[in-house]
Design a protein around this motif. Structure first.
Motif, PDB file in Angstrom:
ATOM      1  N   GLY A   1       0.773  -1.235   0.000  1.00 32.72           N
ATOM      2  CA  GLY A   1       0.000   0.000   0.000  1.00 32.72           C
ATOM      3  C   GLY A   1       0.801   1.281   0.000  1.00 32.72           C
ATOM      4  O   GLY A   1       0.226   2.371   0.023  1.00 32.72           O
ATOM      5  N   ARG A   2       2.130   1.201  -0.053  1.00 34.72           N
ATOM      6  CA  ARG A   2       2.931   2.423  -0.023  1.00 34.72           C
ATOM      7  C   ARG A   2       2.680   3.279  -1.267  1.00 34.72           C
ATOM      8  O   ARG A   2       2.643   4.494  -1.206  1.00 34.72           O
ATOM      9  CB  ARG A   2       4.421   2.076   0.097  1.00 34.72           C
ATOM     10  N   CYS A   3       2.509   2.624  -2.422  1.00 31.53           N
ATOM     11  CA  CYS A   3       2.229   3.384  -3.643  1.00 31.53           C
ATOM     12  C   CYS A   3       0.875   4.068  -3.553  1.00 31.53           C
ATOM     13  O   CYS A   3       0.696   5.192  -4.042  1.00 31.53           O
ATOM     14  CB  CYS A   3       2.285   2.473  -4.864  1.00 31.53           C
TER      15      CYS A   3
ATOM     16  N   GLY B   1      -0.261 -14.619  -1.284  1.00 24.63           N
ATOM     17  CA  GLY B   1      -0.030 -13.325  -1.924  1.00 24.63           C
ATOM     18  C   GLY B   1      -1.266 -12.824  -2.644  1.00 24.63           C
ATOM     19  O   GLY B   1      -1.229 -12.447  -3.809  1.00 24.63           O
ATOM     20  N   CYS B   2      -2.377 -12.791  -1.936  1.00 24.58           N
ATOM     21  CA  CYS B   2      -3.662 -12.575  -2.611  1.00 24.58           C
ATOM     22  C   CYS B   2      -3.941 -11.124  -2.986  1.00 24.58           C
ATOM     23  O   CYS B   2      -4.807 -10.846  -3.809  1.00 24.58           O
ATOM     24  CB  CYS B   2      -4.801 -13.123  -1.751  1.00 24.58           C
ATOM     25  N   GLY B   3      -3.210 -10.172  -2.411  1.00 22.92           N
ATOM     26  CA  GLY B   3      -3.469  -8.774  -2.722  1.00 22.92           C
ATOM     27  C   GLY B   3      -2.433  -8.177  -3.656  1.00 22.92           C
ATOM     28  O   GLY B   3      -1.298  -8.666  -3.743  1.00 22.92           O
ATOM     29  N   ALA B   4      -2.806  -7.135  -4.370  1.00 18.03           N
ATOM     30  CA  ALA B   4      -1.871  -6.428  -5.251  1.00 18.03           C
ATOM     31  C   ALA B   4      -2.412  -5.038  -5.550  1.00 18.03           C
ATOM     32  O   ALA B   4      -3.620  -4.804  -5.514  1.00 18.03           O
ATOM     33  CB  ALA B   4      -1.660  -7.194  -6.558  1.00 18.03           C
ATOM     34  N   SER B   5      -1.501  -4.131  -5.852  1.00 20.53           N
ATOM     35  CA  SER B   5      -1.919  -2.794  -6.265  1.00 20.53           C
ATOM     36  C   SER B   5      -2.326  -2.806  -7.733  1.00 20.53           C
ATOM     37  O   SER B   5      -1.822  -3.608  -8.527  1.00 20.53           O
ATOM     38  CB  SER B   5      -0.783  -1.785  -6.069  1.00 20.53           C
ATOM     39  N   VAL B   6      -3.237  -1.918  -8.069  1.00 17.77           N
ATOM     40  CA  VAL B   6      -3.711  -1.775  -9.444  1.00 17.77           C
ATOM     41  C   VAL B   6      -3.677  -0.289  -9.792  1.00 17.77           C
ATOM     42  O   VAL B   6      -4.125   0.540  -9.004  1.00 17.77           O
ATOM     43  CB  VAL B   6      -5.147  -2.318  -9.597  1.00 17.77           C
ATOM     44  N   VAL B   7      -3.145   0.035 -10.966  1.00 18.52           N
ATOM     45  CA  VAL B   7      -3.055   1.429 -11.391  1.00 18.52           C
ATOM     46  C   VAL B   7      -4.055   1.685 -12.514  1.00 18.52           C
ATOM     47  O   VAL B   7      -4.086   0.955 -13.512  1.00 18.52           O
ATOM     48  CB  VAL B   7      -1.635   1.786 -11.877  1.00 18.52           C
TER      49      VAL B   7
ATOM     50  N   ALA C   1      -3.553   4.727  -8.025  1.00 14.03           N
ATOM     51  CA  ALA C   1      -3.163   3.434  -7.461  1.00 14.03           C
ATOM     52  C   ALA C   1      -4.082   3.074  -6.300  1.00 14.03           C
ATOM     53  O   ALA C   1      -4.270   3.868  -5.373  1.00 14.03           O
ATOM     54  CB  ALA C   1      -1.710   3.473  -6.985  1.00 14.03           C
ATOM     55  N   LYS C   2      -4.667   1.894  -6.384  1.00 10.30           N
ATOM     56  CA  LYS C   2      -5.509   1.383  -5.302  1.00 10.30           C
ATOM     57  C   LYS C   2      -5.205  -0.091  -5.107  1.00 10.30           C
ATOM     58  O   LYS C   2      -4.685  -0.757  -6.009  1.00 10.30           O
ATOM     59  CB  LYS C   2      -6.995   1.566  -5.619  1.00 10.30           C
TER      60      LYS C   2
ATOM     61  N   TYR D   1     -10.142  -0.819  -3.955  1.00 12.13           N
ATOM     62  CA  TYR D   1     -11.283  -1.038  -4.834  1.00 12.13           C
ATOM     63  C   TYR D   1     -12.398  -1.752  -4.069  1.00 12.13           C
ATOM     64  O   TYR D   1     -12.142  -2.458  -3.085  1.00 12.13           O
ATOM     65  CB  TYR D   1     -10.866  -1.882  -6.036  1.00 12.13           C
ATOM     66  N   ASP D   2     -13.626  -1.568  -4.534  1.00 13.30           N
ATOM     67  CA  ASP D   2     -14.782  -2.157  -3.855  1.00 13.30           C
ATOM     68  C   ASP D   2     -14.709  -3.677  -3.808  1.00 13.30           C
ATOM     69  O   ASP D   2     -15.312  -4.305  -2.937  1.00 13.30           O
ATOM     70  CB  ASP D   2     -16.080  -1.738  -4.550  1.00 13.30           C
TER      71      ASP D   2
END
Length: 901
Positions: free
Chosen positions: A300-302, A834-840, A311-312, A356-357
């Motif tokens: 979540g730093r980005c 590793g289920c989470g990731a950032s999306v731009v 970025a979310k 994101y929702d």
């Protein structure tokens, strides 16, 4: 009504940025100038051509005034900010320029801090002149900005070396061009918003760099000072660390700029074009960011630093049908009719939406402090223990403490738990923290503010528990002088005085507290605020804000007959005495503990070690709803403690004033239909348990003493303080509360999270003109749908179990739990899905590159996808760029409309 001044009206009309607008006395073009510009100054300005350099001699001839008087007026007009300088000419002689309002005199006028303080309408003037001219034209501006306003220039080290780039995209190009002609001054946007009462915690200071002519202008008009190349680089690097966007002026074509600004997202008027109007063409660079999901760990730093809300956090796992989550892309005005209905008027808050929702990693979501679990788990697997520690401490200054006592909500929520067993997150954190505790080199954060200095505003923390020390840590990290007042003789609060050493060794707490001391935080022990010193007296000593986090340090009684007998104590009182002395002979005979929570379990186990022959624990709840953690209950039973569920105290029997026995009655239910605490009993179904000691561990109470006397702080019915849920501010504006005194008794991680939020509020509060809520990260995360995921491959290793040290647990006050071995760390970390990731969102990204600076995993990069954004036009030629683009856009919109019909 003041008399209309025709010269000011004419001047406002002459330099307005609004195409086709007729200026009136009600417009900012008039009243923004009227308070500080004299008619004589207006005469001089009206004799000048907009953005055309002229010498004092030339201006003197045109305005009909003597050279001496003209020079005097030009100097005054420069100080006011109505005009600027230019030295770039063949003769290298001083020339004067009458700029437009923005970029130009509106912000120069605000940069004169004394002036804007005396004439606050100038702040509104700048705000409106930075917005009104763009309301209609912004959607028609082509990529690159077409010579209008400012232009994002990416962090240089974020530009991939293998990609072809233009020289104007590099800060080094502009610094080399102007060689040693640099000056630094105050940011006009930060000043403007602060004066308007809409600051967002981004404090004024020496942040914006003038180059060439502007450097001279800043110095000669007392707006700034000359600096060296090395100082410029320090400012730029510090800006990147603080999440400030580099922007250059974009009104003089390809070969000239006059400033490099380091812009704060919540206040910057230039960045507002891509946020309020949703038209990123106005400011974006030639680059866009993209994430490699395989390398991303959803830390979540980005997201925290993204100035456009592009970025979310999302997920990287596929859905059950094998599809990937499709994330929405922001609508753009390129081929769509655009107007106020498309604007985002709440952009300052909306860019702080983290997720994101559809949700993201459950571990980060479930943790009250939202610690980046995936991140430190991956770093641990790579052997990057100090990096992992830094990542944890960004949200939690006490990872070793939490590694020992956390209630592990992250593990309860872990996606891996839907397959077999959750990842042993807490054990991994404990291992990471232990590396530091056993090391001669501790991680001590750098203490400095946004200018590389320290603030002077003194902060007072009342209570040295986890919440108070957390607030102190983050305030000190920001550069504030912080003092913690504690009535006990040592720091730690309930960590020291309420948790037994066999669960949390005192040396562990002391090691993490020692980092606070090394940071320069002052502790004053044996000082009870409200008794030894009052808050008012501390105000008189210069303290500007107060965080009250004294915890729930009192015990509660049951109200049954006999509880005042000798031999009856509260659990809080017993643990405090036992933790101070660890006397193995403090108790004798049998002990009954009443309560079913974790504290009650601690009390029972401590009573056994303190000399009790036998320990029995009774609680209202049945075993399946007993609030204590299952593993702690098991450990207690392994030590021989018996636990009776479904019983409530009816009476404590006494003999000669001393405890003899406890009569319990059967509890039929604990809660009513609305799940409110409302126990029901069978008064005739009883048992009698003989004992010499009764310890009541049924809850804690808050003991305010005289702390709040004379204040406007209000209390709830349960004696907790009334405060704002977001800011933690009480009815006394300089007093903030958190931890148990606000929520009632909870866990250490809840208190730690509150401490960080309080530090944000206190930072904003002590700088007047800053909103406590505007553009604030609300830290709201959503858990992904674990019922709709497809996990195709994963590591089959079983959950690792830490070993134990030698010894019999019930015979020692020491913690016999071991940490993982390094081999176990690698094995356990590999179990993480590793289920989470950032999306731009590429439609919102403005290509500043700040995200790449913050990423510790090389998971996000810039790509040069919009080379046309590197075009820089002269302001007077802007229509040559705007008109062709506007025509093409109009054709697209018409074609699209016909197609829909």
């Amino acid at each position: 009504m003041a008399e209309q001044r025709e010269l000011i009206l004419k001047l406002g009309q002459k330099i307005t940025d609004r195409i086709g607008h007729t200026v009136t006395v009600d417009d900012p073009e008039y009243w923004g100038l009227a308070g500080v510009v004299t008619d004589e100054m207006a005469e001089v300005a009206l004799s000048m051509k907009v953005r055309v350099p002229a010498t004092a001699e030339e201006i003197s001839k045109k305005c009909g005034k003597s050279l001496e008087r003209t020079e005097e007026l030009l100097k005054e007009m420069s100080v006011i900010g109505l005009i600027e300088y230019n030295w770039e000419n063949a003769k290298h002689e001083k020339q004067y320029i009458l700029p437009m309002f923005v970029p130009g005199c509106a912000e120069f006028m605000v940069m004169n801090t004394k002036q804007v303080e005396e004439h606050p309408e100038i702040a509104d003037f700048f705000e409106q002149m930075a917005r009104l001219p763009l309301e209609k034209v912004t959607p028609m501006v082509p990529p690159g900005g077409a010579g209008i306003g400012m232009h994002v220039i990416p962090v240089e080290k974020a530009i991939p070396t293998e990609q072809k780039s233009a020289s104007v995209e590099h800060i080094s190009h502009w610094l080399k061009k102007y060689q040693d002609k640099y000056a630094v001054g105050q940011c006009s946007c930060r000043t403007q918003q602060r004066v308007r009462g809409e600051g967002t915690g981004d404090i004024e200071g020496e942040l914006c760099i003038g180059v060439g002519d502007m450097a001279d202008y800043l110095v000669e008009t007392n707006r700034g000072r000359y600096i060296t190349y090395d100082e410029v680089m320090e400012i730029l690097e510090r800006a990147e660390k603080n999440g400030y966007v580099h922007q250059i002026t974009n009104i003089d074509g390809q070969n000239k700029i006059f400033a490099i600004c380091n812009c704060a997202v919540g206040v910057c008027n230039a960045l507002r074009t891509s946020q309020l109007f949703n038209t990123p063409n106005m400011s974006r660079s030639a680059y866009r960011a993209s994430v490699n999901p395989q390398d991303c760990v959803a830390c979540g730093r980005c997201v925290e630093v993204c100035p456009a809300g592009a970025a979310k956090l999302g997920q990287k796992l596929c859905t059950k049908d094998g599809g990937k989550i499709e994330y929405p892309k922001h609508e753009l005005p390129d081929n769509t009719k655009w107007g106020p209905e498309k604007w985002d008027k709440n952009y300052r808050d909306n860019i702080r939406i983290n997720c994101y929702d559809t949700g993201t990693a459950p571990c980060k979501t479930a943790c009250p402090a939202h610690v980046p679990v995936q991140g430190y788990v991956k770093m641990a697997a790579q052997g990057r223990y100090m990096d992992a520690l830094k990542l944890i401490k960004h949200e939690n200054p006490f990872p070793a403490v939490c590694g020992a006592i956390c209630n592990r909500r992250c593990e309860d929520a872990c996606t891996r738990g839907t397959i077999d067993q959750s990842v042993a997150i807490d054990e991994i954190k404990k291992f990471i923290a232990e590396q530091e505790i056993n090391s001669a080199n501790r991680f001590v954060p750098k203490v400095e503010n946004h200018e590389g200095k320290e603030f002077t505003e003194k902060m007072a923390i009342i209570g040295a528990g986890p919440s108070g020390m957390s607030a102190a840590y983050y305030l000190r990290e920001k550069g504030y002088p912080v003092t913690i007042f504690e009535k006990e003789q040592r720091a730690g609060g309930m960590l020291m005085n309420g948790i037994p050493s066999f669960r949390l060794e005192k040396s562990v707490i002391e090691a993490e507290i020692d980092v606070l001391r090394q940071m320069g935080i002052e502790f004053k022990f044996g000082v009870e605020v409200g008794k030894d010193v009052t808050i008012q007296q501390l105000r008189e000593q210069g303290y500007k804000a107060f965080y009250v986090a004294i915890g729930a340090q009192g015990g509660r009684k049951t109200g049954v007959p006999g509880e005042d007998a000798e031999g009856v104590v509260t659990g809080v009182e017993f643990l405090r005495k036992a933790n101070i002395s660890e006397d193995a002979h403090a108790l004798s005979g049998d002990t009954v503990v009443i309560g079913g929570g974790n504290v009650a379990i601690d009390v029972s186990r401590m009573a056994l070690r303190s000399g009790s022959t036998k320990v029995s624990q009774y609680c209202l709840e049945s075993r399946d709803i007993m609030p204590a953690a299952a593993d702690e209950v098991e450990e207690a039973e392994e030590e021989g403690i018996t636990i009776g569920c479904g019983w409530g105290p009816k009476e404590i029997l006494t003999e000669n004033g001393k405890v003899k026995a406890v009569v319990f009655k059967k509890c039929l239910s604990v809660f009513d239909e609305e799940h409110r605490f409302n126990p029901q009993y069978d008064e005739n179904d009883t048992i009698t348990v003989e004992c010499e000691n009764v310890i009541l561990s049924i809850g804690q109470s808050i003991e305010w003493g005289g702390l709040l006397e004379g204040s406007k702080v209000e209390l709830n019915r349960n004696n907790t303080a009334v405060a704002d849920a977001v800011t933690l501010q009480t009815g006394e504006e300089d007093i903030f509360v958190g931890g148990d005194v606000y929520t009632g008794p909870r866990f250490a991680i809840d208190a730690i999270a509150a401490g960080k939020e309080a530090s944000v509020s206190m930072h904003r509060f002590v700088h007047k003109g800053h909103s406590l809520t505007l553009s604030r990260d609300r830290r709201q995360f959503i858990e992904l749908d674990k019922d709709n995921i497809k996990v195709e491959t994963f590591d089959n290793a079983k959950r690792q179990v830490p070993g134990k040290k030698s010894g019999v647990s019930k015979d020692t006050f020491r913690d016999l739990r071991s940490t993982f071995t390094e081999e176990q760390i690698k094995t356990e970390a590999a179990r993480c899905l590793g289920c989470g990731a950032s999306v731009v969102d590429p439609n919102k990204c403005i290509g500043c590159g700040l995200c790449t600076v913050q990423c510790e995993f090389d998971a996000i990069h810039l790509n040069r996808e919009l080379p046309e954004c590197s075009n820089m036009w002269k302001s007077e030629d802007k229509m040559k760029a705007v008109l062709p683009y506007a025509l093409k856009r109009k054709i697209k919109i018409t074609f699209s409309g016909n197609k829909k019909k």
